[in-house]
Structures are given as C-alpha cells and as structure tokens.
Design a protein around this motif. Structure first.
Motif, PDB file in Angstrom:
ATOM      1  N   HIS A  21     -30.700   9.932  28.539  1.00  0.00           N
ATOM      2  CA  HIS A  21     -29.561   8.809  28.476  1.00  0.00           C
ATOM      3  C   HIS A  21     -29.955   7.409  29.350  1.00  0.00           C
ATOM      4  O   HIS A  21     -30.534   6.632  29.878  1.00  0.00           O
ATOM      5  CB  HIS A  21     -28.650   8.521  29.447  1.00  0.00           C
ATOM      6  CG  HIS A  21     -27.151   7.678  29.569  1.00  0.00           C
ATOM      7  ND1 HIS A  21     -27.023   6.564  30.195  1.00  0.00           N
ATOM      8  CD2 HIS A  21     -26.347   8.314  29.534  1.00  0.00           C
ATOM      9  CE1 HIS A  21     -26.314   6.449  29.973  1.00  0.00           C
ATOM     10  NE2 HIS A  21     -25.263   7.325  29.176  1.00  0.00           N
ATOM     11  N   ILE A  22     -29.430   6.442  27.816  1.00  0.00           N
ATOM     12  CA  ILE A  22     -29.968   5.173  27.431  1.00  0.00           C
ATOM     13  C   ILE A  22     -28.464   4.283  26.884  1.00  0.00           C
ATOM     14  O   ILE A  22     -27.879   4.842  26.454  1.00  0.00           O
ATOM     15  CB  ILE A  22     -30.933   4.988  26.298  1.00  0.00           C
ATOM     16  CG1 ILE A  22     -31.806   5.802  26.052  1.00  0.00           C
ATOM     17  CG2 ILE A  22     -31.358   3.132  25.910  1.00  0.00           C
ATOM     18  CD1 ILE A  22     -32.819   6.084  25.192  1.00  0.00           C
ATOM     19  N   ALA A  23     -27.944   2.957  28.281  1.00  0.00           N
ATOM     20  CA  ALA A  23     -27.279   2.301  27.356  1.00  0.00           C
ATOM     21  C   ALA A  23     -27.503   0.864  27.328  1.00  0.00           C
ATOM     22  O   ALA A  23     -28.655   0.656  28.727  1.00  0.00           O
ATOM     23  CB  ALA A  23     -26.447   2.523  29.290  1.00  0.00           C
ATOM     24  N   VAL A  24     -26.786   0.000  26.876  1.00  0.00           N
ATOM     25  CA  VAL A  24     -27.359  -0.849  26.303  1.00  0.00           C
ATOM     26  C   VAL A  24     -26.419  -2.322  26.856  1.00  0.00           C
ATOM     27  O   VAL A  24     -25.185  -1.511  25.974  1.00  0.00           O
ATOM     28  CB  VAL A  24     -27.563  -1.726  24.738  1.00  0.00           C
ATOM     29  CG1 VAL A  24     -28.225  -3.152  24.293  1.00  0.00           C
ATOM     30  CG2 VAL A  24     -29.446  -0.656  24.613  1.00  0.00           C
ATOM     31  N   HIS A  25     -26.342  -2.633  27.810  1.00  0.00           N
ATOM     32  CA  HIS A  25     -25.036  -4.092  27.321  1.00  0.00           C
ATOM     33  C   HIS A  25     -25.352  -5.121  26.885  1.00  0.00           C
ATOM     34  O   HIS A  25     -26.502  -5.942  26.895  1.00  0.00           O
ATOM     35  CB  HIS A  25     -25.675  -3.889  29.269  1.00  0.00           C
ATOM     36  CG  HIS A  25     -25.508  -3.268  30.679  1.00  0.00           C
ATOM     37  ND1 HIS A  25     -24.183  -2.662  31.323  1.00  0.00           N
ATOM     38  CD2 HIS A  25     -26.656  -1.791  30.545  1.00  0.00           C
ATOM     39  CE1 HIS A  25     -24.448  -1.523  31.856  1.00  0.00           C
ATOM     40  NE2 HIS A  25     -25.547  -1.402  31.311  1.00  0.00           N
ATOM     41  N   PHE A  26     -24.476  -5.310  25.772  1.00  0.00           N
ATOM     42  CA  PHE A  26     -24.023  -6.564  25.465  1.00  0.00           C
ATOM     43  C   PHE A  26     -23.435  -7.596  25.760  1.00  0.00           C
ATOM     44  O   PHE A  26     -22.626  -7.344  26.219  1.00  0.00           O
ATOM     45  CB  PHE A  26     -24.003  -5.525  23.284  1.00  0.00           C
ATOM     46  CG  PHE A  26     -24.662  -4.893  23.072  1.00  0.00           C
ATOM     47  CD1 PHE A  26     -26.668  -5.524  22.791  1.00  0.00           C
ATOM     48  CD2 PHE A  26     -25.077  -3.593  23.183  1.00  0.00           C
ATOM     49  CE1 PHE A  26     -27.091  -4.361  22.147  1.00  0.00           C
ATOM     50  CE2 PHE A  26     -25.372  -2.951  22.395  1.00  0.00           C
ATOM     51  CZ  PHE A  26     -26.938  -3.036  22.321  1.00  0.00           C
ATOM     52  N   ASP A  27     -24.008  -8.508  25.490  1.00  0.00           N
ATOM     53  CA  ASP A  27     -22.642  -9.581  25.484  1.00  0.00           C
ATOM     54  C   ASP A  27     -22.634 -10.449  24.367  1.00  0.00           C
ATOM     55  O   ASP A  27     -23.733 -10.976  23.554  1.00  0.00           O
ATOM     56  CB  ASP A  27     -23.033 -10.672  26.408  1.00  0.00           C
ATOM     57  CG  ASP A  27     -24.197 -11.037  27.427  1.00  0.00           C
ATOM     58  OD1 ASP A  27     -25.306 -11.522  26.047  1.00  0.00           O
ATOM     59  OD2 ASP A  27     -24.791 -11.871  27.812  1.00  0.00           O
ATOM     60  N   LEU A  28     -21.340 -11.896  24.422  1.00  0.00           N
ATOM     61  CA  LEU A  28     -21.551 -12.822  22.918  1.00  0.00           C
ATOM     62  C   LEU A  28     -20.923 -13.475  23.740  1.00  0.00           C
ATOM     63  O   LEU A  28     -19.682 -13.677  24.735  1.00  0.00           O
ATOM     64  CB  LEU A  28     -19.900 -11.448  22.485  1.00  0.00           C
ATOM     65  CG  LEU A  28     -20.728 -12.437  21.027  1.00  0.00           C
ATOM     66  CD1 LEU A  28     -22.064 -12.101  20.567  1.00  0.00           C
ATOM     67  CD2 LEU A  28     -19.604 -11.348  19.817  1.00  0.00           C
ATOM     68  N   PRO A  42     -28.338  -8.597  27.762  1.00  0.00           N
ATOM     69  CA  PRO A  42     -29.181  -8.378  28.920  1.00  0.00           C
ATOM     70  C   PRO A  42     -29.663  -7.164  30.262  1.00  0.00           C
ATOM     71  O   PRO A  42     -30.290  -7.982  30.583  1.00  0.00           O
ATOM     72  CB  PRO A  42     -27.983  -9.330  30.367  1.00  0.00           C
ATOM     73  CG  PRO A  42     -26.793  -9.057  29.627  1.00  0.00           C
ATOM     74  CD  PRO A  42     -27.084  -8.504  28.284  1.00  0.00           C
ATOM     75  N   LYS A  43     -29.374  -6.397  30.271  1.00  0.00           N
ATOM     76  CA  LYS A  43     -29.511  -5.285  30.508  1.00  0.00           C
ATOM     77  C   LYS A  43     -29.799  -3.827  29.478  1.00  0.00           C
ATOM     78  O   LYS A  43     -28.918  -3.637  28.924  1.00  0.00           O
ATOM     79  CB  LYS A  43     -29.275  -4.996  31.613  1.00  0.00           C
ATOM     80  CG  LYS A  43     -29.659  -4.082  32.668  1.00  0.00           C
ATOM     81  CD  LYS A  43     -28.623  -3.438  33.675  1.00  0.00           C
ATOM     82  CE  LYS A  43     -27.472  -3.221  34.019  1.00  0.00           C
ATOM     83  NZ  LYS A  43     -26.712  -3.331  34.933  1.00  0.00           N
ATOM     84  N   VAL A  44     -31.281  -3.501  29.425  1.00  0.00           N
ATOM     85  CA  VAL A  44     -31.049  -1.976  29.012  1.00  0.00           C
ATOM     86  C   VAL A  44     -31.744  -0.723  30.059  1.00  0.00           C
ATOM     87  O   VAL A  44     -32.560  -0.777  30.778  1.00  0.00           O
ATOM     88  CB  VAL A  44     -32.163  -1.800  28.142  1.00  0.00           C
ATOM     89  CG1 VAL A  44     -32.913  -0.499  27.884  1.00  0.00           C
ATOM     90  CG2 VAL A  44     -32.024  -2.161  26.848  1.00  0.00           C
TER      91      VAL A  44
END
Length: 96
Positions: A21-28, A42-44
């Motif tokens: 399970h891979i979750a990539v946290h994105f921001d803008l 900022p985080k994987v």
C-alpha cells in the motif's frame, strides 16, 4: 515490489507473496493567477506485507537491498536535479 522480486531471485530467497500500500500526500500552495503556484509532496508512506518460508534474516536482507536498490525511492528521498525543456510552436520557451 519489483525490487523485492529482483533481489529475492539474485539472493535465492523464497518470497511467496507480497502486497503493498503506497500513499503519496500532495499539497498545493500559492496562486494560479498570481503565478506563484507550487506543488509539493511532503510525505510518501509505504507499507509492505511479505510472506516467506525462508529464514527471517535472509528475507530481511532481501528487503533491505530492495529498499536501497529502488530508483524511485532514491529519486524521492534524495535531492534529484530535474532538467526539462519546453517547446511552443517549434520554438524553445523559457518560463523561469
């Protein structure tokens, strides 16, 4: 998971099943209209579940090599220069 398979074969260690399970946290942040838009990741977070009948230390060695031999992990974890070019209507476009 590709690297787990690759290194298990090279090290002759039996890996029966792998799930991930891979979750990539994105921001803008910033403004599109103001030309200050800035994307970030900022985080994987990765989580692997591995099944094997082989010795625990041998499997751990495979997993360590798989982590250290992963090109995507290296590109994300270490500063990696990114070179790109933009072409508009056949001419180079500089948007710096």
């Amino acid at each position: 998971m590709t690297q787990i398979e690759r290194y298990s074969q090279l090290m002759k260690v039996n890996i029966g099943k792998v799930s991930a399970h891979i979750a990539v946290h994105f921001d803008l942040t910033g403004s599109v209209l103001g030309g200050t838009i800035q994307a970030g990741a900022p985080k994987v977070v990765t989580s692997y579940v591995v099944e094997s009948t082989d010795d625990r230390a041998k499997v751990a060695a495979v997993l360590k090599n798989a982590r250290n031999g992963c090109w995507v992990r290296a590109a994300v974890a270490n500063p990696t220069p990114l070179e790109d070019t933009l072409t508009l209507n056949g001419e180079t476009l500089n948007v710096a």
